[in-house]
Scaffold this motif. Structure first.
Motif, PDB file in Angstrom:
ATOM      1  N   VAL A 160       0.516  -1.103   0.355  1.00 15.87           N
ATOM      2  CA  VAL A 160       0.190  -0.079   0.362  1.00 15.87           C
ATOM      3  C   VAL A 160       0.910   0.830   0.474  1.00 15.87           C
ATOM      4  O   VAL A 160       1.852   1.670   0.847  1.00 15.87           O
ATOM      5  CB  VAL A 160      -0.703   0.030   1.113  1.00 15.87           C
ATOM      6  N   PRO A 161       0.213   2.121  -0.548  1.00 14.89           N
ATOM      7  CA  PRO A 161       1.314   3.346  -0.839  1.00 14.89           C
ATOM      8  C   PRO A 161       1.793   4.193   0.467  1.00 14.89           C
ATOM      9  O   PRO A 161       0.481   4.112   0.995  1.00 14.89           O
ATOM     10  CB  PRO A 161       0.728   4.245  -2.022  1.00 14.89           C
ATOM     11  N   GLN A 162       2.597   5.072   0.749  1.00 18.48           N
ATOM     12  CA  GLN A 162       2.348   4.968   2.158  1.00 18.48           C
ATOM     13  C   GLN A 162       2.790   7.367   1.911  1.00 18.48           C
ATOM     14  O   GLN A 162       2.229   8.162   2.885  1.00 18.48           O
ATOM     15  CB  GLN A 162       4.397   4.717   2.702  1.00 18.48           C
ATOM     16  N   THR A 163       3.070   8.082   0.467  1.00 14.76           N
ATOM     17  CA  THR A 163       3.109   8.951   0.441  1.00 14.76           C
ATOM     18  C   THR A 163       1.992   9.463  -0.914  1.00 14.76           C
ATOM     19  O   THR A 163       1.437   8.194  -1.824  1.00 14.76           O
ATOM     20  CB  THR A 163       4.207   9.276   0.099  1.00 14.76           C
ATOM     21  N   TRP A 164       1.811  10.538  -1.108  1.00 13.85           N
ATOM     22  CA  TRP A 164       0.370  11.450  -1.502  1.00 13.85           C
ATOM     23  C   TRP A 164       1.691  10.726  -3.644  1.00 13.85           C
ATOM     24  O   TRP A 164       0.933  10.728  -3.672  1.00 13.85           O
ATOM     25  CB  TRP A 164       0.400  13.021  -1.542  1.00 13.85           C
ATOM     26  N   PRO A 165       2.883  11.239  -3.332  1.00 11.40           N
ATOM     27  CA  PRO A 165       3.011  10.068  -5.029  1.00 11.40           C
ATOM     28  C   PRO A 165       3.244   9.037  -4.819  1.00 11.40           C
ATOM     29  O   PRO A 165       2.990   8.966  -6.523  1.00 11.40           O
ATOM     30  CB  PRO A 165       4.597  11.218  -4.777  1.00 11.40           C
ATOM     31  N   GLU A 166       3.484   7.975  -4.086  1.00 14.01           N
ATOM     32  CA  GLU A 166       3.360   6.796  -4.232  1.00 14.01           C
ATOM     33  C   GLU A 166       1.541   6.297  -4.714  1.00 14.01           C
ATOM     34  O   GLU A 166       1.207   5.545  -5.129  1.00 14.01           O
ATOM     35  CB  GLU A 166       4.329   6.447  -2.991  1.00 14.01           C
ATOM     36  N   PHE A 167       0.595   7.320  -3.999  1.00  8.47           N
ATOM     37  CA  PHE A 167      -0.343   6.710  -4.184  1.00  8.47           C
ATOM     38  C   PHE A 167      -0.821   7.065  -5.773  1.00  8.47           C
ATOM     39  O   PHE A 167      -1.647   6.602  -6.573  1.00  8.47           O
ATOM     40  CB  PHE A 167      -1.367   7.412  -2.901  1.00  8.47           C
ATOM     41  N   ILE A 168      -0.677   8.359  -6.159  1.00 12.51           N
ATOM     42  CA  ILE A 168      -0.982   8.490  -7.645  1.00 12.51           C
ATOM     43  C   ILE A 168      -0.048   7.495  -8.679  1.00 12.51           C
ATOM     44  O   ILE A 168      -0.616   7.503  -9.618  1.00 12.51           O
ATOM     45  CB  ILE A 168       0.163  10.118  -8.015  1.00 12.51           C
ATOM     46  N   ASP A 169       1.152   7.133  -8.364  1.00 13.71           N
ATOM     47  CA  ASP A 169       1.540   6.379  -9.204  1.00 13.71           C
ATOM     48  C   ASP A 169       1.397   5.287  -8.599  1.00 13.71           C
ATOM     49  O   ASP A 169       1.102   4.252 -10.152  1.00 13.71           O
ATOM     50  CB  ASP A 169       3.274   6.258  -9.047  1.00 13.71           C
ATOM     51  N   ALA A 170       0.128   4.081  -8.055  1.00 12.03           N
ATOM     52  CA  ALA A 170      -0.416   3.321  -7.924  1.00 12.03           C
ATOM     53  C   ALA A 170      -1.844   3.525  -8.177  1.00 12.03           C
ATOM     54  O   ALA A 170      -2.447   2.404  -9.064  1.00 12.03           O
ATOM     55  CB  ALA A 170      -0.243   3.380  -6.474  1.00 12.03           C
ATOM     56  N   LEU A 171      -2.550   4.763  -8.701  1.00 15.55           N
ATOM     57  CA  LEU A 171      -3.711   5.087  -9.005  1.00 15.55           C
ATOM     58  C   LEU A 171      -3.139   4.805 -10.559  1.00 15.55           C
ATOM     59  O   LEU A 171      -4.309   3.870 -11.864  1.00 15.55           O
ATOM     60  CB  LEU A 171      -4.883   6.305  -8.732  1.00 15.55           C
ATOM     61  N   SER A 356      -6.213  -4.699  10.672  1.00 16.47           N
ATOM     62  CA  SER A 356      -5.763  -2.766  10.460  1.00 16.47           C
ATOM     63  C   SER A 356      -4.399  -3.014  11.217  1.00 16.47           C
ATOM     64  O   SER A 356      -4.710  -1.884  11.980  1.00 16.47           O
ATOM     65  CB  SER A 356      -6.855  -2.730  11.542  1.00 16.47           C
ATOM     66  N   LYS A 357      -4.470  -3.775  10.872  1.00 17.28           N
ATOM     67  CA  LYS A 357      -2.522  -3.416  11.998  1.00 17.28           C
ATOM     68  C   LYS A 357      -1.950  -2.102  10.866  1.00 17.28           C
ATOM     69  O   LYS A 357      -1.460  -2.230  11.724  1.00 17.28           O
ATOM     70  CB  LYS A 357      -1.713  -5.056  11.693  1.00 17.28           C
ATOM     71  N   PRO A 358      -1.949  -2.428  10.099  1.00 16.11           N
ATOM     72  CA  PRO A 358      -0.736  -0.724   9.615  1.00 16.11           C
ATOM     73  C   PRO A 358      -1.176   0.391  10.487  1.00 16.11           C
ATOM     74  O   PRO A 358      -0.691   0.962  10.838  1.00 16.11           O
ATOM     75  CB  PRO A 358      -1.454  -0.818   7.967  1.00 16.11           C
ATOM     76  N   ILE A 359      -2.963   0.693  10.413  1.00 15.51           N
ATOM     77  CA  ILE A 359      -3.224   1.601  10.830  1.00 15.51           C
ATOM     78  C   ILE A 359      -2.804   1.695  12.915  1.00 15.51           C
ATOM     79  O   ILE A 359      -2.439   2.971  13.402  1.00 15.51           O
ATOM     80  CB  ILE A 359      -4.662   1.973  10.775  1.00 15.51           C
ATOM     81  N   GLU A 360      -2.625   0.499  12.997  1.00 12.87           N
ATOM     82  CA  GLU A 360      -2.623  -0.045  14.386  1.00 12.87           C
ATOM     83  C   GLU A 360      -1.273   0.566  14.286  1.00 12.87           C
ATOM     84  O   GLU A 360      -1.320   1.279  15.699  1.00 12.87           O
ATOM     85  CB  GLU A 360      -2.889  -1.090  14.697  1.00 12.87           C
ATOM     86  N   ASP A 361      -0.130   0.296  13.876  1.00 10.49           N
ATOM     87  CA  ASP A 361       1.006   0.517  13.866  1.00 10.49           C
ATOM     88  C   ASP A 361       1.471   2.242  13.770  1.00 10.49           C
ATOM     89  O   ASP A 361       1.537   2.858  14.755  1.00 10.49           O
ATOM     90  CB  ASP A 361       2.261   0.413  12.314  1.00 10.49           C
ATOM     91  N   SER A 362       0.203   2.986  12.975  1.00 10.02           N
ATOM     92  CA  SER A 362       0.715   3.913  12.647  1.00 10.02           C
ATOM     93  C   SER A 362       0.399   4.531  14.506  1.00 10.02           C
ATOM     94  O   SER A 362       0.718   5.373  14.341  1.00 10.02           O
ATOM     95  CB  SER A 362      -0.083   5.452  11.850  1.00 10.02           C
ATOM     96  N   PHE A 363      -1.067   4.300  15.010  1.00 11.17           N
ATOM     97  CA  PHE A 363      -1.368   4.767  15.924  1.00 11.17           C
ATOM     98  C   PHE A 363       0.264   4.553  16.517  1.00 11.17           C
ATOM     99  O   PHE A 363      -0.465   5.541  18.021  1.00 11.17           O
ATOM    100  CB  PHE A 363      -2.508   4.427  16.417  1.00 11.17           C
ATOM    101  N   ALA A 364       0.442   3.940  17.741  1.00 11.75           N
ATOM    102  CA  ALA A 364       1.075   3.403  18.163  1.00 11.75           C
ATOM    103  C   ALA A 364       2.933   3.639  18.252  1.00 11.75           C
ATOM    104  O   ALA A 364       3.791   4.362  19.325  1.00 11.75           O
ATOM    105  CB  ALA A 364       1.406   1.624  18.174  1.00 11.75           C
TER     106      ALA A 364
END
Length: 417
Positions: A160-171, A356-364
């Motif tokens: 899953v993309p981690q930044t906006w440029p990566e997200f645009i590239d993925a799309l 949901s572990k990816p978003i849990e990790d961000s919270f942690a």
């Protein structure tokens, strides 16, 4: 999902009966506890049927009468009942509703209740008015990017993309492979606002809300990157703004995502259980990749539903017993697991889920920010932001200043106590 403008709370009105609502038991029987909520027992939202059945078993001396009222009808149902002195003993709340009702003297001061010191300190501003606590906050809900990992793999995308440029590239990669990328259903304006808030979590500097409330900052300049990111989606034909305005997040987008037709969708964690039960693919819930290259995605949380007590409750002791029960570790955990939410209590761990572990990790890791819509001292902030952000969809080629100027005129902070 939707909140109603404060003006609707303060407006005088004639008592109305919400369709599909059960009796509130306003007869005054001291053994009757009346509760009104936008979480339904019939559909077992937030596992409330299980929770209430446990309460009835533990407290057979109390007759619990639980009423469901749909969120859009919430204020038209409760406001006239407060005025008439017939409101329920316990009411589901959020920050906007809590402030509106507490400021009119309709809610009981709960500052002395045993669960107050157990609530996490950073939630205090969301549960207080004029220095007093008026609600037990039951959930801290993340909103993030749902990803269909199977579709990503089909397009050769490994993570899953981690930044906006990566997200645009993925799309763009998904588009080239003929795979629908990002579902942005904005009928009613809620989804556009949420995505804007997700982008603002990264682009809007800390302290901006306080400065804006004080009149020392504006949307202009600060929110330009948020608007420009939206415009990039449209300009690169990755999202169709006109189509988005006709699609509903729940009626259209949710069934299509669960059917495996989209790679990405923004939604709250409250949808995770339903998605996992219905989707035939691997799904993950991630912090939104809204930042520049090299940044880390920030988890975005909505301080969710809470519970308060009518200042004129007919059964105040039973009402406090009910809130104590909801705040107990066992019951709080049941509610959180059903909502896929994060805990609001220091002694209750947040439930964990592999999806949901990816978003849990961000919270942690502390990479988290609360919703700007909840932090601004404009009780109508969410409604105002929806109107402002919708301008991007209606005028996708207009300069960012058009939208930020509109937001400046719409969002009007007040001096809340």
């Amino acid at each position: 999902m939707r909140r109603i403008a404060l003006a609707a709370v303060l407006a005088a009105g004639i008592a109305v009966t919400a369709s599909g609502c059960a009796s509130t038991g306003d007869g005054g029987d001291e053994n009757v506890l009346t509760v009104v909520s936008w979480k339904s027992e019939d559909t077992n939202d937030a596992d409330m049927k299980t929770i209430n059945d446990l309460f009835r078993k533990e407290h057979p001396e109390i007759k619990l009468e639980y009423t469901w009222v749909d969120n859009p009808d919430w204020l038209t149902y409760n406001n006239p009942r407060f005025a008439a002195g017939t409101a329920a003993d316990v009411l589901m709340l959020d920050r906007v509703k809590m402030i509106a009702f507490a400021s009119q003297g309709f809610l009981a001061d709960l500052s002395d209740q045993p669960w107050v010191d157990r609530q996490m300190d950073d939630l205090t501003p969301f549960n207080q008015y004029d220095g007093k606590t008026y609600q037990f906050n039951a959930e801290n809900i993340p909103l993030g990017l749902y990803a269909n990992m199977d579709l990503l793999a089909q397009a050769g995308i490994d993570e899953v993309p981690q930044t906006w440029p990566e997200f645009i590239d993925a799309l763009e990669t998904l588009k080239a492979a003929g795979i629908p990328g990002f579902s942005v259903p904005n009928k009613g304006g809620w989804m556009g606002e949420q995505i804007a808030l997700e982008l603002a979590a990264t682009h809007v500097p800390a302290g901006w809300v306080e400065d804006y409330d004080a009149g020392d900052a504006s949307f202009t300049g600060t929110w330009d990157p948020v608007v420009d990111a939206f415009k990039e989606l449209f300009a690169k034909d990755l999202v169709d703004p006109a189509l988005s305005l006709g699609l509903d997040p729940n009626v259209d987008a949710m069934p299509e995502f669960q059917a495996g037709k989209w790679a990405f969708m923004v939604q709250g964690a409250w949808s995770l259980t339903n998605i996992l039960e219905n989707a035939q693919f691997e799904v993950t819930l991630n912090a939104f990749p809204g930042g520049p290259a090299g940044s880390e995605p920030k988890a975005f949380n909505f301080v969710g539903s809470g519970w308060g007590i009518n200042a004129a409750a007919k059964n105040p002791d039973a009402a406090r017993t009910y809130l104590d029960f909801l705040a107990s570790p066992e019951i709080a955990t049941i509610f959180l697991e059903a909502e896929a939410g994060f805990s609001t209590l220091k002694d209750v761990p947040s439930p964990s889920n592999e999806a949901s572990k990816p978003i849990e990790d961000s919270f942690a890791a502390g990479n988290v920010t609360p919703s700007v819509a909840q932090m601004l001292n404009d009780p109508d902030a969410e409604f105002d932001l929806i109107k402002g952000v919708e301008n991007i969809f209606l005028n996708p080629t207009a300069p960012a200043s058009d939208t930020t100027s509109l937001l400046n005129s719409l969002v009007e902070p007040t001096q809340l106590k």
